[in-house]
Design a protein around this motif. Structure first.
Motif: not given
Length: 106
Positions: A48, A73, A76-77
Motif C-alpha cells: 500500500g 486503500e 493505493n493498495m
C-alpha cells in the motif's frame, strides 16, 4: 451511538499475476467506505506504499485470510497473485462504514 451497517454491493476481486490496484479489480460503488472479503484459491502479496508488489516482495496474505480494505486503500493498495497457475479471488462486500468498525476500533 449505534452504527447502521449496510452492505452496498458484493464483489469478487480476481487477483492476477500482474500487480493491480484494488479499485481496478472491482470498482467501489457510490457510498462504499470499506470492503471485507475472504481470500480464496491461492496466496497473494499486497503493498500500500505506492510500489507494486512482486511474487516475492510485499505483505504475504495466505489463502483463507480475511481481508479488510478502507476507502483510502481502494486507490493505493496493490495486489499480486503469488502463483502463475492457480487463481486467487477475494469474495466479499463493500460496506457503508469505515474499516475500523470491522477491525474493532470504531
Amino acid at each position: 451511538m449505534a452504527r447502521n451497517i449496510n452492505v452496498v454491493d458484493f464483489a469478487t476481486l480476481t487477483v492476477t499475476t500482474a500487480a493491480t490496484v484494488v479499485s481496478t479489480l472491482g470498482t467501489p460503488p457510490t457510498g462504499a467506505k470499506s470492503y471485507v472479503g475472504v481470500l480464496e484459491g491461492n496466496d497473494i502479496r499486497a503493498r500500500g506504499d505506492g510500489t507494486a508488489p512482486t511474487t516475492g516482495a510485499g505483505v504475504l496474505v495466505v489463502n483463507g485470510s480475511e481481508i479488510i480494505f478502507d476507502q483510502g486503500e481502494f486507490e493505493n493498495m496493490q495486489l499480486i497473485n503469488k502463483n502463475t497457475t492457480a487463481s486467487a479471488v477475494i469474495n466479499g462486500h463493500f460496506y457503508n462504514v469505515e474499516a475500523s468498525v470491522f477491525e474493532g476500533a470504531n
